[in-house]
Design a protein around this motif. Structure first.
Motif, PDB file in Angstrom:
ATOM      1  N   ILE A  12       0.844  -1.185   0.000  1.00 47.06           N
ATOM      2  CA  ILE A  12       0.000   0.000   0.000  1.00 47.06           C
ATOM      3  C   ILE A  12       0.883   1.241   0.000  1.00 47.06           C
ATOM      4  O   ILE A  12       0.520   2.280  -0.510  1.00 47.06           O
ATOM      5  N   ASP A  13       2.084   1.113   0.535  1.00 45.16           N
ATOM      6  CA  ASP A  13       3.016   2.217   0.676  1.00 45.16           C
ATOM      7  C   ASP A  13       4.148   2.061  -0.348  1.00 45.16           C
ATOM      8  O   ASP A  13       4.941   1.123  -0.273  1.00 45.16           O
ATOM      9  N   ARG A 113       0.428  13.647  -7.345  1.00 40.12           N
ATOM     10  CA  ARG A 113      -0.021  12.751  -8.429  1.00 40.12           C
ATOM     11  C   ARG A 113      -0.571  11.450  -7.861  1.00 40.12           C
ATOM     12  O   ARG A 113      -1.632  10.970  -8.263  1.00 40.12           O
ATOM     13  N   ILE A 114       0.161  10.871  -6.935  1.00 41.68           N
ATOM     14  CA  ILE A 114      -0.277   9.610  -6.323  1.00 41.68           C
ATOM     15  C   ILE A 114      -1.515   9.846  -5.463  1.00 41.68           C
ATOM     16  O   ILE A 114      -2.474   9.072  -5.501  1.00 41.68           O
ATOM     17  N   LEU A 164      -1.178   8.351   4.791  1.00 40.45           N
ATOM     18  CA  LEU A 164       0.277   8.443   4.661  1.00 40.45           C
ATOM     19  C   LEU A 164       0.684   9.537   3.678  1.00 40.45           C
ATOM     20  O   LEU A 164       1.624  10.300   3.932  1.00 40.45           O
ATOM     21  N   LEU A 165      -0.012   9.614   2.554  1.00 41.38           N
ATOM     22  CA  LEU A 165       0.326  10.602   1.526  1.00 41.38           C
ATOM     23  C   LEU A 165       0.064  12.029   2.023  1.00 41.38           C
ATOM     24  O   LEU A 165       0.888  12.926   1.800  1.00 41.38           O
ATOM     25  N   PHE A 166      -1.075  12.247   2.687  1.00 42.66           N
ATOM     26  CA  PHE A 166      -1.359  13.571   3.250  1.00 42.66           C
ATOM     27  C   PHE A 166      -0.288  13.949   4.280  1.00 42.66           C
ATOM     28  O   PHE A 166       0.185  15.086   4.307  1.00 42.66           O
ATOM     29  N   ASN A 170       2.266  17.070   3.880  1.00 44.93           N
ATOM     30  CA  ASN A 170       2.296  18.138   4.894  1.00 44.93           C
ATOM     31  C   ASN A 170       3.689  18.296   5.501  1.00 44.93           C
ATOM     32  O   ASN A 170       4.132  19.422   5.757  1.00 44.93           O
ATOM     33  N   ASP A 171       4.379  17.176   5.736  1.00 49.13           N
ATOM     34  CA  ASP A 171       5.756  17.252   6.249  1.00 49.13           C
ATOM     35  C   ASP A 171       6.660  17.981   5.256  1.00 49.13           C
ATOM     36  O   ASP A 171       7.470  18.824   5.641  1.00 49.13           O
ATOM     37  N   LEU A 172       6.519  17.652   3.983  1.00 48.27           N
ATOM     38  CA  LEU A 172       7.337  18.318   2.957  1.00 48.27           C
ATOM     39  C   LEU A 172       6.990  19.797   2.844  1.00 48.27           C
ATOM     40  O   LEU A 172       7.876  20.640   2.683  1.00 48.27           O
ATOM     41  N   LYS A 173       5.696  20.113   2.935  1.00 51.09           N
ATOM     42  CA  LYS A 173       5.287  21.519   2.859  1.00 51.09           C
ATOM     43  C   LYS A 173       5.857  22.317   4.030  1.00 51.09           C
ATOM     44  O   LYS A 173       6.269  23.467   3.850  1.00 51.09           O
ATOM     45  N   SER A 174       5.891  21.725   5.210  1.00 52.04           N
ATOM     46  CA  SER A 174       6.453  22.444   6.353  1.00 52.04           C
ATOM     47  C   SER A 174       7.954  22.642   6.169  1.00 52.04           C
ATOM     48  O   SER A 174       8.493  23.693   6.516  1.00 52.04           O
TER      49      SER A 174
END
Length: 181
Positions: A12-13, A113-114, A164-166, A170-174
């Motif tokens: 799934i990941d 995209r994913i 997981l994707l959200f 969010n981690d990358l955006k921060s």
């Protein structure tokens, strides 16, 4: 004749899948083909390659993906296998680290995209699940009820990867706001 190994796995990941393929490479099993839930490996030198998986942008956009794959080939990256829009690339370990996305902005675009694909699959299954379970179209049938339950179960499967994707996005955006790509 080269020794081959077939493994049945469902992930799934996508990051865990990629890590597993790289772990197999460390053991001397190199990916040569993948399909829905199966991976075929060939025996080789342990740790010879680093693998990266990717979902190519857009469905049926073969021209753009061909250019992208050619670009990667020019940098020493090899296309190993493709299944629908999912591909695996590899590069010799001796050539150093290998990342497809090196900045926060492109990583966020890739995750989006994913995310949008999984979100679409979730919403479609959830919609048909609800409509069939509650007989929105007035079909009083055990078959439509059963299909509805199946659709709801499938939609539940997509909740975890969406979470997981959200979270990753969010981690990358921060980090993006802190480091300003």
């Amino acid at each position: 004749m080269t020794e081959k190994l077939t493994k049945i796995r469902f992930f799934i990941d996508y990051e865990k899948e990629e890590q597993w393929v790289n772990d197999m490479s460390q053991q001397g099993w190199h990916l040569v083909k993948l399909g829905f839930g199966y991976f075929i490996f060939e025996k080789g030198l342990p740790g010879e390659y680093i693998y990266r998986n990717e979902m190519l942008a857009g469905f049926r956009k073969k021209d753009n993906s061909k250019e992208y794959i050619e670009f990667l080939k020019d940098t020493g990256v090899e296309l190993v296998t493709k299944y629908m829009t999912w591909v695996y690339f590899r590069k010799k370990t001796e050539e150093g680290p290998f990342e497809l996305y090196t900045d926060f902005t492109s990583k966020i675009q890739y995750i989006n995209r994913i995310l949008y694909l999984f979100l679409l699959l979730f919403l479609v299954n959830f919609y048909f699940g609800i409509t069939n379970v509650f007989n929105v179209f007035n079909h009083n049938s055990n078959v439509t009820y059963t299909i509805g339950i199946f659709n709801l179960l499938v939609s539940l499967i997509f909740v975890y990867p969406l979470f997981l994707l959200f979270k990753r996005r969010n981690d990358l955006k921060s980090k993006l706001t802190i480091f300003h790509d």
